[in-house]
Design a protein around this motif. Sequence first.
Motif, PDB file in Angstrom:
ATOM      1  N   UNK A  19       0.724  -0.893  -0.435  1.00 12.57           N
ATOM      2  CA  UNK A  19       0.273  -0.308   0.122  1.00 12.57           C
ATOM      3  C   UNK A  19       0.816   1.074  -0.107  1.00 12.57           C
ATOM      4  N   UNK A  20       0.469   2.488  -0.045  1.00 14.59           N
ATOM      5  CA  UNK A  20       1.297   3.776  -0.295  1.00 14.59           C
ATOM      6  C   UNK A  20       0.150   4.747   0.360  1.00 14.59           C
ATOM      7  N   UNK A  21       0.236   5.679   0.636  1.00 10.71           N
ATOM      8  CA  UNK A  21      -0.394   6.742   2.009  1.00 10.71           C
ATOM      9  C   UNK A  21      -0.355   7.942   0.797  1.00 10.71           C
ATOM     10  N   UNK A  22      -1.216   8.763   1.117  1.00  9.48           N
ATOM     11  CA  UNK A  22      -1.637   9.542   0.364  1.00  9.48           C
ATOM     12  C   UNK A  22      -0.645  10.975   1.165  1.00  9.48           C
ATOM     13  N   UNK A  23      -0.159  11.928   0.471  1.00  7.26           N
ATOM     14  CA  UNK A  23       0.921  12.417   1.567  1.00  7.26           C
ATOM     15  C   UNK A  23      -0.247  13.630   1.534  1.00  7.26           C
ATOM     16  N   UNK A  24      -1.634  13.650   0.756  1.00  7.82           N
ATOM     17  CA  UNK A  24      -2.306  14.964   0.660  1.00  7.82           C
ATOM     18  C   UNK A  24      -3.374  14.766   0.799  1.00  7.82           C
ATOM     19  N   UNK A  25      -4.613  15.258   0.005  1.00  4.63           N
ATOM     20  CA  UNK A  25      -6.373  14.896  -0.119  1.00  4.63           C
ATOM     21  C   UNK A  25      -5.974  14.927  -1.389  1.00  4.63           C
ATOM     22  N   UNK A  26      -6.553  13.978  -2.066  1.00  3.33           N
ATOM     23  CA  UNK A  26      -7.107  13.608  -3.863  1.00  3.33           C
ATOM     24  C   UNK A  26      -8.100  13.037  -3.705  1.00  3.33           C
ATOM     25  N   UNK A  27      -8.528  14.363  -5.039  1.00  2.00           N
ATOM     26  CA  UNK A  27     -10.098  14.033  -5.211  1.00  2.00           C
ATOM     27  C   UNK A  27     -10.451  12.136  -5.847  1.00  2.00           C
ATOM     28  N   UNK A  28     -11.309  12.599  -6.254  1.00  5.48           N
ATOM     29  CA  UNK A  28     -11.710  11.210  -6.702  1.00  5.48           C
ATOM     30  C   UNK A  28     -11.587  11.223  -8.040  1.00  5.48           C
ATOM     31  N   UNK A  29     -11.624  10.918  -9.207  1.00  2.75           N
ATOM     32  CA  UNK A  29     -11.308  11.049 -10.492  1.00  2.75           C
ATOM     33  C   UNK A  29     -10.198  11.468 -10.948  1.00  2.75           C
ATOM     34  N   UNK A  30      -9.074  11.902  -9.958  1.00  2.00           N
ATOM     35  CA  UNK A  30      -7.374  11.920 -10.281  1.00  2.00           C
ATOM     36  C   UNK A  30      -7.001  10.748 -10.973  1.00  2.00           C
ATOM     37  N   UNK A  31      -6.764  11.269 -11.825  1.00  2.04           N
ATOM     38  CA  UNK A  31      -5.360   9.984 -12.750  1.00  2.04           C
ATOM     39  C   UNK A  31      -3.827   9.973 -11.712  1.00  2.04           C
ATOM     40  N   UNK A  42     -11.074   6.008  -7.023  1.00  4.05           N
ATOM     41  CA  UNK A  42     -12.788   5.359  -8.232  1.00  4.05           C
ATOM     42  C   UNK A  42     -13.657   6.702  -6.574  1.00  4.05           C
ATOM     43  N   UNK A  43     -13.041   6.984  -5.069  1.00  7.86           N
ATOM     44  CA  UNK A  43     -13.319   7.456  -4.274  1.00  7.86           C
ATOM     45  C   UNK A  43     -11.787   9.206  -4.037  1.00  7.86           C
ATOM     46  N   UNK A  44     -12.282   9.627  -3.228  1.00 13.74           N
ATOM     47  CA  UNK A  44     -11.274  11.069  -2.635  1.00 13.74           C
ATOM     48  C   UNK A  44     -10.530  10.293  -1.719  1.00 13.74           C
ATOM     49  N   UNK A  45      -9.342  10.206  -1.578  1.00 14.85           N
ATOM     50  CA  UNK A  45      -8.363   9.779  -0.689  1.00 14.85           C
ATOM     51  C   UNK A  45      -7.965  10.769   0.416  1.00 14.85           C
ATOM     52  N   UNK A  46      -8.190  10.999   1.897  1.00 10.41           N
ATOM     53  CA  UNK A  46      -7.854  11.970   2.781  1.00 10.41           C
ATOM     54  C   UNK A  46      -6.365  11.763   2.884  1.00 10.41           C
ATOM     55  N   UNK A  47      -5.703  12.672   3.571  1.00  9.72           N
ATOM     56  CA  UNK A  47      -4.348  12.680   3.996  1.00  9.72           C
ATOM     57  C   UNK A  47      -4.333  11.471   5.222  1.00  9.72           C
ATOM     58  N   UNK A  48      -2.976  10.608   4.275  1.00  4.17           N
ATOM     59  CA  UNK A  48      -2.817   9.755   5.458  1.00  4.17           C
ATOM     60  C   UNK A  48      -3.688   8.291   5.421  1.00  4.17           C
ATOM     61  N   UNK A  49      -4.358   8.178   4.164  1.00  2.85           N
ATOM     62  CA  UNK A  49      -5.246   7.719   3.442  1.00  2.85           C
ATOM     63  C   UNK A  49      -4.239   6.426   2.839  1.00  2.85           C
ATOM     64  N   UNK A  50      -5.429   4.984   2.977  1.00  2.00           N
ATOM     65  CA  UNK A  50      -4.140   4.305   2.133  1.00  2.00           C
ATOM     66  C   UNK A  50      -5.339   3.565   0.701  1.00  2.00           C
ATOM     67  N   UNK A  51      -4.037   3.374   0.008  1.00  2.00           N
ATOM     68  CA  UNK A  51      -4.180   3.055  -1.501  1.00  2.00           C
ATOM     69  C   UNK A  51      -3.845   1.680  -2.239  1.00  2.00           C
ATOM     70  N   UNK A  52      -4.251   0.596  -2.794  1.00  2.00           N
ATOM     71  CA  UNK A  52      -3.206   0.016  -3.103  1.00  2.00           C
ATOM     72  C   UNK A  52      -2.368  -0.232  -4.304  1.00  2.00           C
ATOM     73  N   UNK A  53      -1.061  -0.499  -3.870  1.00  2.00           N
ATOM     74  CA  UNK A  53      -0.081  -0.512  -4.847  1.00  2.00           C
ATOM     75  C   UNK A  53       0.223  -1.713  -5.867  1.00  2.00           C
ATOM     76  N   UNK A  54      -0.987  -2.880  -5.517  1.00  2.00           N
ATOM     77  CA  UNK A  54      -1.060  -3.944  -6.361  1.00  2.00           C
ATOM     78  C   UNK A  54      -2.441  -4.921  -6.348  1.00  2.00           C
ATOM     79  N   UNK A  55      -2.566  -5.788  -6.946  1.00  2.00           N
ATOM     80  CA  UNK A  55      -4.008  -6.446  -6.693  1.00  2.00           C
ATOM     81  C   UNK A  55      -3.331  -7.195  -5.474  1.00  2.00           C
ATOM     82  N   UNK A  56      -4.380  -7.228  -4.902  1.00  2.00           N
ATOM     83  CA  UNK A  56      -4.605  -7.929  -3.240  1.00  2.00           C
ATOM     84  C   UNK A  56      -4.938  -8.835  -3.105  1.00  2.00           C
ATOM     85  N   UNK A  57      -4.470  -9.969  -2.568  1.00  2.00           N
ATOM     86  CA  UNK A  57      -6.428 -11.467  -2.743  1.00  2.00           C
ATOM     87  C   UNK A  57      -6.527 -11.282  -1.299  1.00  2.00           C
ATOM     88  N   UNK A  58      -7.891 -11.478  -1.193  1.00  2.00           N
ATOM     89  CA  UNK A  58      -8.868 -11.559  -0.560  1.00  2.00           C
ATOM     90  C   UNK A  58      -7.999 -13.109   1.160  1.00  2.00           C
TER      91      UNK A  58
END
Length: 102
Positions: A19-31, A42-58
């Motif tokens: 996962x990676x962590x948002x360094x700032x707020x990022x709006x939904x729709x941002x590429x 697909x959704x906005x990310x708040x400062x400090x929130x996480x995003x998958x760097x790759x596919x992660x299995x259940x």
Amino acid sequence: MENSDTDPRLLVLAPGDNIAVARLEIADGTVLQVAGRSVTLQRAMGFGHKLALRDIAAGERIVKYGAPIGSATVAIALGDYVHSHNVASNYMASTVPVEAAL
């Protein structure tokens, strides 16, 4: 930790993190560039929130700071928001009944 294949608005904290962590707020729709691939949020990310760097299995561990912080409760796609709706904390699991721990 810098990663030239990932947008500078995201921070990868340690080698091996999925996962990676948002360094700032990022709006939904941002590429964003995530691990060398273009991902549209697909959704906005708040400062400090996480995003998958790759596919992660259940059931797979979520790794931040080089350590597991939880497990995916469902499959999480590259670029998806990673939070309590799709992650179970490994710290909350206990083999001791709550009553016995009191």
